[in-house]
Design a protein around this motif. Structure first.
Motif, PDB file in Angstrom:
ATOM      1  N   VAL A  73       9.678 -37.878 -33.559  1.00 16.27           N
ATOM      2  CA  VAL A  73       8.689 -37.126 -34.332  1.00 16.27           C
ATOM      3  C   VAL A  73       7.339 -37.842 -34.289  1.00 16.27           C
ATOM      4  N   ALA A  74       7.366 -39.160 -34.444  1.00 16.62           N
ATOM      5  CA  ALA A  74       6.123 -39.935 -34.437  1.00 16.62           C
ATOM      6  C   ALA A  74       5.400 -39.840 -33.098  1.00 16.62           C
ATOM      7  N   THR A  75       6.145 -39.941 -31.993  1.00 18.71           N
ATOM      8  CA  THR A  75       5.496 -39.883 -30.677  1.00 18.71           C
ATOM      9  C   THR A  75       4.848 -38.526 -30.450  1.00 18.71           C
ATOM     10  N   LEU A  76       5.513 -37.454 -30.894  1.00 17.23           N
ATOM     11  CA  LEU A  76       4.912 -36.125 -30.757  1.00 17.23           C
ATOM     12  C   LEU A  76       3.639 -36.004 -31.588  1.00 17.23           C
ATOM     13  N   LEU A  77       3.655 -36.523 -32.801  1.00 18.13           N
ATOM     14  CA  LEU A  77       2.466 -36.463 -33.644  1.00 18.13           C
ATOM     15  C   LEU A  77       1.326 -37.289 -33.053  1.00 18.13           C
ATOM     16  N   LEU A  78       1.662 -38.410 -32.430  1.00 20.23           N
ATOM     17  CA  LEU A  78       0.631 -39.270 -31.846  1.00 20.23           C
ATOM     18  C   LEU A  78      -0.054 -38.604 -30.655  1.00 20.23           C
ATOM     19  N   VAL A  79       0.719 -37.877 -29.834  1.00 22.22           N
ATOM     20  CA  VAL A  79       0.115 -37.282 -28.642  1.00 22.22           C
ATOM     21  C   VAL A  79      -0.388 -35.859 -28.877  1.00 22.22           C
ATOM     22  N   ARG A  80       0.104 -35.187 -29.949  1.00 20.84           N
ATOM     23  CA  ARG A  80      -0.268 -33.799 -30.159  1.00 20.84           C
ATOM     24  C   ARG A  80      -1.263 -33.599 -31.306  1.00 20.84           C
ATOM     25  N   THR A  81      -1.537 -34.654 -32.100  1.00 22.24           N
ATOM     26  CA  THR A  81      -2.453 -34.506 -33.230  1.00 22.24           C
ATOM     27  C   THR A  81      -3.406 -35.696 -33.281  1.00 22.24           C
ATOM     28  N   GLU A  82      -4.371 -35.595 -34.177  1.00 22.22           N
ATOM     29  CA  GLU A  82      -5.310 -36.685 -34.429  1.00 22.22           C
ATOM     30  C   GLU A  82      -5.019 -37.363 -35.765  1.00 22.22           C
ATOM     31  N   MET A  83      -3.814 -37.217 -36.280  1.00 15.20           N
ATOM     32  CA  MET A  83      -3.464 -37.813 -37.567  1.00 15.20           C
ATOM     33  C   MET A  83      -3.700 -39.316 -37.564  1.00 15.20           C
ATOM     34  N   PRO A  84      -4.205 -39.875 -38.664  1.00 11.20           N
ATOM     35  CA  PRO A  84      -4.246 -41.334 -38.797  1.00 11.20           C
ATOM     36  C   PRO A  84      -2.832 -41.901 -38.739  1.00 11.20           C
ATOM     37  N   ILE A  85      -2.715 -43.159 -38.340  1.00  8.76           N
ATOM     38  CA  ILE A  85      -1.409 -43.785 -38.153  1.00  8.76           C
ATOM     39  C   ILE A  85      -0.575 -43.743 -39.432  1.00  8.76           C
ATOM     40  N   LYS A  86      -1.193 -44.006 -40.581  1.00  4.99           N
ATOM     41  CA  LYS A  86      -0.446 -43.976 -41.842  1.00  4.99           C
ATOM     42  C   LYS A  86       0.120 -42.585 -42.106  1.00  4.99           C
ATOM     43  N   GLN A  87      -0.658 -41.554 -41.787  1.00  4.38           N
ATOM     44  CA  GLN A  87      -0.184 -40.190 -41.992  1.00  4.38           C
ATOM     45  C   GLN A  87       0.938 -39.858 -41.012  1.00  4.38           C
ATOM     46  N   VAL A  88       0.845 -40.388 -39.783  1.00  2.00           N
ATOM     47  CA  VAL A  88       1.938 -40.220 -38.817  1.00  2.00           C
ATOM     48  C   VAL A  88       3.217 -40.829 -39.369  1.00  2.00           C
ATOM     49  N   ALA A  89       3.114 -42.028 -39.948  1.00  2.75           N
ATOM     50  CA  ALA A  89       4.289 -42.688 -40.541  1.00  2.75           C
ATOM     51  C   ALA A  89       4.889 -41.825 -41.640  1.00  2.75           C
ATOM     52  N   ASP A  90       4.036 -41.292 -42.528  1.00  4.10           N
ATOM     53  CA  ASP A  90       4.525 -40.456 -43.625  1.00  4.10           C
ATOM     54  C   ASP A  90       5.229 -39.212 -43.097  1.00  4.10           C
ATOM     55  N   ASN A  91       4.639 -38.566 -42.087  1.00  6.44           N
ATOM     56  CA  ASN A  91       5.194 -37.331 -41.550  1.00  6.44           C
ATOM     57  C   ASN A  91       6.365 -37.572 -40.606  1.00  6.44           C
ATOM     58  N   SER A  92       6.633 -38.839 -40.295  1.00  4.97           N
ATOM     59  CA  SER A  92       7.811 -39.205 -39.514  1.00  4.97           C
ATOM     60  C   SER A  92       8.927 -39.720 -40.418  1.00  4.97           C
ATOM     61  N   TYR A  93       8.727 -39.570 -41.722  1.00  4.62           N
ATOM     62  CA  TYR A  93       9.760 -39.866 -42.721  1.00  4.62           C
ATOM     63  C   TYR A  93      10.020 -41.363 -42.875  1.00  4.62           C
ATOM     64  N   PHE A  94       8.982 -42.179 -42.628  1.00  6.02           N
ATOM     65  CA  PHE A  94       9.053 -43.612 -42.924  1.00  6.02           C
ATOM     66  C   PHE A  94       8.337 -43.855 -44.249  1.00  6.02           C
ATOM     67  N   ASN A  95       9.036 -44.458 -45.183  1.00  7.92           N
ATOM     68  CA  ASN A  95       8.443 -44.727 -46.494  1.00  7.92           C
ATOM     69  C   ASN A  95       7.457 -45.894 -46.465  1.00  7.92           C
ATOM     70  N   ASP A  96       7.623 -46.781 -45.497  1.00  6.63           N
ATOM     71  CA  ASP A  96       6.798 -47.987 -45.410  1.00  6.63           C
ATOM     72  C   ASP A  96       6.101 -48.015 -44.046  1.00  6.63           C
ATOM     73  N   PRO A  97       4.756 -47.937 -44.005  1.00  2.00           N
ATOM     74  CA  PRO A  97       4.037 -47.964 -42.725  1.00  2.00           C
ATOM     75  C   PRO A  97       4.318 -49.219 -41.904  1.00  2.00           C
ATOM     76  N   LYS A  98       4.563 -50.347 -42.578  1.00  3.19           N
ATOM     77  CA  LYS A  98       4.844 -51.585 -41.843  1.00  3.19           C
ATOM     78  C   LYS A  98       6.186 -51.503 -41.127  1.00  3.19           C
ATOM     79  N   VAL A  99       7.168 -50.902 -41.801  1.00  2.00           N
ATOM     80  CA  VAL A  99       8.476 -50.687 -41.158  1.00  2.00           C
ATOM     81  C   VAL A  99       8.313 -49.741 -39.962  1.00  2.00           C
ATOM     82  N   PHE A 100       7.509 -48.689 -40.154  1.00  2.74           N
ATOM     83  CA  PHE A 100       7.243 -47.748 -39.061  1.00  2.74           C
ATOM     84  C   PHE A 100       6.629 -48.468 -37.861  1.00  2.74           C
ATOM     85  N   MET A 101       5.610 -49.284 -38.099  1.00  2.00           N
ATOM     86  CA  MET A 101       4.933 -50.004 -37.008  1.00  2.00           C
ATOM     87  C   MET A 101       5.922 -50.898 -36.261  1.00  2.00           C
TER      88      MET A 101
END
Length: 316
Positions: A235-263
């Protein structure tokens, strides 16, 4: 049902590609493929396409393969917006077209291990795990045109067709376990917005969590927890290549509660940080009804294949 062979003893040869976006009403112009295949993956549709006498209504996540030496055009307007990836490539072999029943072809493919590196793909089919194909196509189209990257594109196009082949023919059979796992995979994707645990998933189908994990490992090559994380990263990779969402918003929309864990998990699986990944795969050719590239066949392709005439529009 029509199937095409693709012989992979030599790589397929990338020609050109991009992403097409149009606001309806829109209709594909008439073209003629003189030696190249075109693979179309629909993102937003419907798109009404005709190959010779056969008509197709291409819906989101459906794939159409246009064979060489065919007339190709839209037979009616798409009323709303359309969006699709298009990818032209050549085979270094003369391929065959086979008309076969879908079940018979599936059984034959699963029963036989061909000595030649040859795969079969239907000319038109619904792609179940479209995320992986979308990401791979985006990677192909994002590579720069410098000579040093050309061979990489050829290998990635070959890998794309192998991925489509595996996705199509590895559909679950009627066995109880594989059907159960396929159901759970779909249920996980549909419920990713909830807080999912291995124990909760196992309880959903009344299985012991350890047994469920063993089943997942057998049928997907991943544990249940690994699959959960894999779907989130997809989900995150699709959001990164298909949208301009900020990284934190990508993490939220990829169902990661913690952006650091997502990174951390993203870099562990993809080998790049989210920002590096977006930068690497955002340089694709975009076209619309007013910008339609006609690219001469590269010399490296013409030198490899001696039976392909000049490519272009339909002859007068």
């Amino acid at each position: 049902m029509l199937f095409s062979t693709f012989t992979l003893e030599k790589t397929l040869l990338y020609y050109k590609g991009g992403e097409f976006v149009a606001h309806g009403p829109w209709r594909h112009r008439r073209m003629y493929h003189k030696g190249d295949y075109e693979l179309i993956l629909c993102i937003k549709g419907p798109v009404y396409l005709q190959i010779n006498d056969q008509r197709y209504t291409l819906q989101p996540h459906e794939v159409l393969i246009v064979p060489p030496f065919t007339t190709f055009y839209g037979y009616q307007d798409s009323p709303a917006d359309v969006d699709f990836y298009w990818l032209h490539f050549f085979s270094q072999h003369k391929e065959d077209t086979v008309n076969s029943d879908e079940d018979i072809m599936t059984a034959e493919v699963k029963a036989k291990q061909s000595k030649k590196r040859k795969i079969f793909l239907p000319m038109y089919f619904k792609l179940q795990d479209y995320e992986e194909a979308t990401i791979l196509i985006h990677q192909i189209l994002s590579i720069h045109n410098e000579l040093s990257f050309i061979e990489e594109r050829d290998y990635l196009v070959s890998a794309l067709l192998i991925q489509l082949y595996k996705s199509y023919f590895n559909r679950p059979d009627a066995s109880k376990d594989s059907t159960r796992i396929n159901y759970m995979k779909e249920w996980i994707r549909a419920n990713m917005s909830s807080t999912l645990t291995v124990a909760g998933i196992a309880d959903r189908i009344h299985l012991n969590p350890d047994y469920l994990t063993r089943l997942f490992k057998r049928y997907t090559g991943m544990t249940t927890l690994q699959y959960l994380n894999h779907v989130k990263i997809e989900v995150a990779t699709l959001l990164l290549v298909r949208t301009e969402m900020p990284i934190k918003q990508v993490a939220d929309n990829s169902y990661f509660n913690d952006p650091k864990v997502f990174m951390r998990r993203f870099k562990s699986e993809m080998g790049l940080s989210p920002s590096e990944y977006r930068k690497s795969y955002n340089l694709i050719h975009l076209n619309n009804p007013h910008v339609d590239p006609q690219i001469p066949i590269p010399k490296r392709i013409a030198d490899s294949i001696d039976y392909i005439p000049e490519n272009g529009d339909i002859p007068e």
